[in-house]
Design an enzyme around this catalytic site. Structure first.
Site, PDB file in Angstrom:
ATOM      1  N   GLU A  57      51.766 120.394   6.961  1.00  0.00           N
ATOM      2  CA  GLU A  57      51.099 121.263   7.920  1.00  0.00           C
ATOM      3  C   GLU A  57      51.195 122.816   8.031  1.00  0.00           C
ATOM      4  O   GLU A  57      52.658 122.970   6.490  1.00  0.00           O
ATOM      5  CB  GLU A  57      50.541 121.674   9.344  1.00  0.00           C
ATOM      6  CG  GLU A  57      52.173 121.164   9.538  1.00  0.00           C
ATOM      7  CD  GLU A  57      51.956 120.633  11.238  1.00  0.00           C
ATOM      8  OE1 GLU A  57      51.017 120.555  11.774  1.00  0.00           O
ATOM      9  OE2 GLU A  57      52.987 120.589  11.810  1.00  0.00           O
TER      10      GLU A  57
ATOM     11  N   ARG B  35      51.030 131.324  12.722  1.00  0.00           N
ATOM     12  CA  ARG B  35      51.738 131.937  13.915  1.00  0.00           C
ATOM     13  C   ARG B  35      53.305 131.984  13.245  1.00  0.00           C
ATOM     14  O   ARG B  35      53.282 131.657  12.743  1.00  0.00           O
ATOM     15  CB  ARG B  35      51.473 131.340  15.007  1.00  0.00           C
ATOM     16  CG  ARG B  35      52.013 129.858  14.555  1.00  0.00           C
ATOM     17  CD  ARG B  35      51.711 129.561  16.598  1.00  0.00           C
ATOM     18  NE  ARG B  35      52.110 127.885  16.472  1.00  0.00           N
ATOM     19  CZ  ARG B  35      53.612 126.957  16.226  1.00  0.00           C
ATOM     20  NH1 ARG B  35      54.313 128.235  16.305  1.00  0.00           N
ATOM     21  NH2 ARG B  35      53.380 126.197  15.931  1.00  0.00           N
TER      22      ARG B  35
ATOM     23  N   GLU C 131      48.825 108.269   5.440  1.00  0.00           N
ATOM     24  CA  GLU C 131      49.847 109.735   4.853  1.00  0.00           C
ATOM     25  C   GLU C 131      50.827 108.083   4.602  1.00  0.00           C
ATOM     26  O   GLU C 131      51.118 107.375   6.379  1.00  0.00           O
ATOM     27  CB  GLU C 131      50.556 110.196   5.377  1.00  0.00           C
ATOM     28  CG  GLU C 131      49.462 111.272   4.687  1.00  0.00           C
ATOM     29  CD  GLU C 131      50.674 113.156   5.689  1.00  0.00           C
ATOM     30  OE1 GLU C 131      49.853 114.009   5.249  1.00  0.00           O
ATOM     31  OE2 GLU C 131      51.353 113.092   6.405  1.00  0.00           O
TER      32      GLU C 131
ATOM     33  N   ASN D 251      51.028 126.240   9.886  1.00  0.00           N
ATOM     34  CA  ASN D 251      51.394 127.119  11.076  1.00  0.00           C
ATOM     35  C   ASN D 251      51.034 128.652  10.812  1.00  0.00           C
ATOM     36  O   ASN D 251      51.561 128.447  10.636  1.00  0.00           O
ATOM     37  CB  ASN D 251      52.669 127.205  12.215  1.00  0.00           C
ATOM     38  CG  ASN D 251      52.719 125.605  12.146  1.00  0.00           C
ATOM     39  OD1 ASN D 251      51.969 124.402  12.566  1.00  0.00           O
ATOM     40  ND2 ASN D 251      53.584 125.032  12.144  1.00  0.00           N
TER      41      ASN D 251
ATOM     42  N   LYS E 295      47.208 110.083  11.796  1.00  0.00           N
ATOM     43  CA  LYS E 295      47.783 111.250  12.137  1.00  0.00           C
ATOM     44  C   LYS E 295      46.712 111.943  12.869  1.00  0.00           C
ATOM     45  O   LYS E 295      45.134 111.986  12.051  1.00  0.00           O
ATOM     46  CB  LYS E 295      48.532 112.132  11.185  1.00  0.00           C
ATOM     47  CG  LYS E 295      50.350 111.719  10.526  1.00  0.00           C
ATOM     48  CD  LYS E 295      50.341 113.100   9.748  1.00  0.00           C
ATOM     49  CE  LYS E 295      51.077 113.549  10.337  1.00  0.00           C
ATOM     50  NZ  LYS E 295      51.182 114.562   9.307  1.00  0.00           N
TER      51      LYS E 295
ATOM     52  N   HIS F  56      63.240 117.901   7.074  1.00  0.00           N
ATOM     53  CA  HIS F  56      61.845 119.029   8.127  1.00  0.00           C
ATOM     54  C   HIS F  56      62.219 119.745   7.486  1.00  0.00           C
ATOM     55  O   HIS F  56      63.175 120.535   7.769  1.00  0.00           O
ATOM     56  CB  HIS F  56      61.472 118.254   9.248  1.00  0.00           C
ATOM     57  CG  HIS F  56      60.512 119.180   9.725  1.00  0.00           C
ATOM     58  ND1 HIS F  56      59.347 119.605  10.118  1.00  0.00           N
ATOM     59  CD2 HIS F  56      59.927 120.809   9.309  1.00  0.00           C
ATOM     60  CE1 HIS F  56      57.855 119.633  10.719  1.00  0.00           C
ATOM     61  NE2 HIS F  56      58.570 120.809   9.849  1.00  0.00           N
TER      62      HIS F  56
ATOM     63  N   HIS G  88      59.146 114.619  18.285  1.00  0.00           N
ATOM     64  CA  HIS G  88      58.548 115.719  16.924  1.00  0.00           C
ATOM     65  C   HIS G  88      59.203 117.149  17.391  1.00  0.00           C
ATOM     66  O   HIS G  88      57.948 117.544  16.884  1.00  0.00           O
ATOM     67  CB  HIS G  88      57.119 115.016  16.783  1.00  0.00           C
ATOM     68  CG  HIS G  88      56.703 113.471  16.008  1.00  0.00           C
ATOM     69  ND1 HIS G  88      57.443 113.472  15.011  1.00  0.00           N
ATOM     70  CD2 HIS G  88      56.313 112.554  17.003  1.00  0.00           C
ATOM     71  CE1 HIS G  88      56.716 111.854  15.029  1.00  0.00           C
ATOM     72  NE2 HIS G  88      56.942 111.602  16.324  1.00  0.00           N
TER      73      HIS G  88
ATOM     74  N   LEU H  12      57.624 108.201   4.981  1.00  0.00           N
ATOM     75  CA  LEU H  12      59.144 108.598   4.464  1.00  0.00           C
ATOM     76  C   LEU H  12      59.910 107.951   5.393  1.00  0.00           C
ATOM     77  O   LEU H  12      59.276 108.357   6.702  1.00  0.00           O
ATOM     78  CB  LEU H  12      59.273 109.813   3.857  1.00  0.00           C
ATOM     79  CG  LEU H  12      57.937 110.274   3.331  1.00  0.00           C
ATOM     80  CD1 LEU H  12      57.653 112.005   2.962  1.00  0.00           C
ATOM     81  CD2 LEU H  12      57.631 109.573   1.465  1.00  0.00           C
TER      82      LEU H  12
END
Length: 451
Positions: free
Chosen positions: A287, A291, A200, A289, A158, A208, A235, A203
């Site tokens: 991760e 916002r 990473e 975000n 990534k 998600h 994605h 999986l």
């Protein structure tokens, strides 16, 4: 409270922010490119300023033009929405230098979470469970092979500065690894100007799951439950729902409190979303975000809390208006992102909308800046609007969503409405049995029939 807010965005999120400002009695400034001169937010704002031509780098990403618009109109705060400059720490710093408030987190938190490697280190330090992988960037294929040997194949390479699936490659064996690393580095450099990549554990069939949080910068923070964003193409999520069909209240409260505690420890200010992969009962941080999210209405529907209003209040210096004990989850909500795309090929379909009819009724919400006669420009993302439906339980919600989709009419352009007509009737979706790969596999087998 602020006197005047400049909305540094376009489309449905600009209109969403404008509505929140009006409910708070705050004057608004809409900025727009020449391509968006007829946007609904421009029509409804108290003032509007053209900030440049259609190209985003000359308009919506043009920081000097946005600062000038603030100075011309006397705006004392900027709401960046999502995308564009919403996670740009430099923009937040420049606004601060001009004594203009940035309605979002502190620049230090934007930087911290914008670097995926540093974000993972921080998550581990704060007690947030993470996917096994490299501690930092991978220098060369030899190091990649060593790390992959430790965590086991398959692995995911990534981009450290990435997002949206760019700079992301899967290696299922050692012979795939060198090519995957080099390709990811090349894509990352081209997309983000930074070729740093990390590894990473991959999986195979995760969900998600993301946790919505909000903090006031004073050490107070709450979580507002989860959203299941597993229905994805390339994605990019197309369908979000809350609560997740696979989580119970114990799992929800456990991961929610872990995240809220982490936000309290760093004195996070504003809204944020902490994203996880979930497999075999385990959460793995991927991760954060910093916002407002596209899918925030799902959370609003089940909590009754206006996230944008709360975001503005916190940025103006007010403490959180709710405690964790005040937050209750009621019913079930689903959001469908309706794009101006062909429902089978996903080819963009800009153009003029000749007829536009949105559904209504109890529990139905449409967030859209489109209208009959409006032209979807070719320069930006293809989102026409978001259909959000709420029911007392998931079964009622899906039946209401089915009815609402059938009522939604957009003529003159192709849209993804047929995709959602198909999905809401699919047995796997009805049973909640899907993962992040389900939609792409469904599409490969010819899951969407032409209308």
């Amino acid at each position: 409270m602020f006197d005047k807010i400049l909305i540094a965005n376009r489309g449905e999120i600009a209109l969403r922010i404008l509505r929140a400002c009006k409910e708070l009695g705050i004057a608004t400034v809409a900025v727009h490119s020449t391509a968006d001169a007829n946007a609904m937010s421009v029509r409804l704002a108290d003032e509007s300023v053209c900030i440049g031509p259609p190209l985003v780098r000359e308009s919506y990403l043009n920081i000097p033009a946005l600062i000038a618009a603030c100075e011309i109109t006397g705006a004392d705060a900027v709401h960046p929405g999502y995308g564009f400059l919403s996670e740009n720490a430099n923009f937040a710093d420049v606004l601060a230098e001009h004594r203009i408030a940035f309605i979002g987190p502190k620049a230090e938190h934007i930087r911290l979470m914008g670097d995926k490697i540093e974000a993972k280190r921080t998550a581990l330090r704060l007690g947030i469970p993470c996917v096994p992988g490299s501690e930092g960037g991978i220098a060369d294929p030899a190091e990649a092979l060593r790390v992959a040997g430790e965590i086991g194949f398959p692995v995911l390479i990534k981009a450290a500065a990435g997002g949206g699936g760019r700079g992301m490659k899967i290696a299922r064996s050692a012979k795939d690894l060198t090519y995957a690393v080099q390709t990811a580095q090349t894509e990352a450099k081209a997309a983000f100007g930074d070729d740093t990549v990390y590894i990473e554990k991959y999986l195979e069939k995760p969900r998600h799951i993301e946790i919505q949080v909000i903090g006031d910068g004073r050490g107070n923070a709450v979580h507002l439950g989860e959203r299941d964003c597993s229905l994805q193409r390339r994605h990019q999520t197309v369908w979000e729902e809350s609560p997740s069909p696979v989580l119970d209240s114990a799992a929800r409260n456990r991961i929610g409190e872990i995240v809220a505690n982490a936000m309290r420890e760093i004195a996070y200010e504003g809204v944020g979303t902490v994203e996880f992969l979930y497999e075999n009962g385990q959460f793995y941080f991927i991760e954060m975000n910093t916002r407002i999210q596209v899918e925030h209405p799902v959370t609003e529907m089940i909590t009754g809390i206006d996230l944008v209003i709360e975001q503005i209040r916190v940025a103006a210096g007010s403490p959180l208006s709710v405690t964790q004990e005040d937050i209750h989850f009621n019913g079930h909500a689903v959001e469908c992102r309706i794009n101006a795309e062909h429902p089978q090929t996903f080819r963009p379909s800009p153009g003029q909308i000749s007829y536009f009819h949105t559904p209504g009724g109890l529990g139905v919400r449409v967030d859209s800046a489109a209208y009959q006669g409006y032209t979807i420009p070719p320069h930006y993302d293809s989102l026409v609007g978001k259909l959000i439906v709420h029911g007392r339980n998931r079964t009622e919600c899906l039946m209401r969503l089915r009815r609402a989709i059938d009522e939604f009419v957009v003529d003159g352009i192709d849209t993804t409405l047929p995709l959602f007509r198909n999905l809401v009737r699919n047995p796997d979706i009805q049973d909640g049995m899907y993962d992040i790969h389900w939609l792409e596999n469904h599409l490969k087998t010819g899951g969407i029939e032409p209308e």
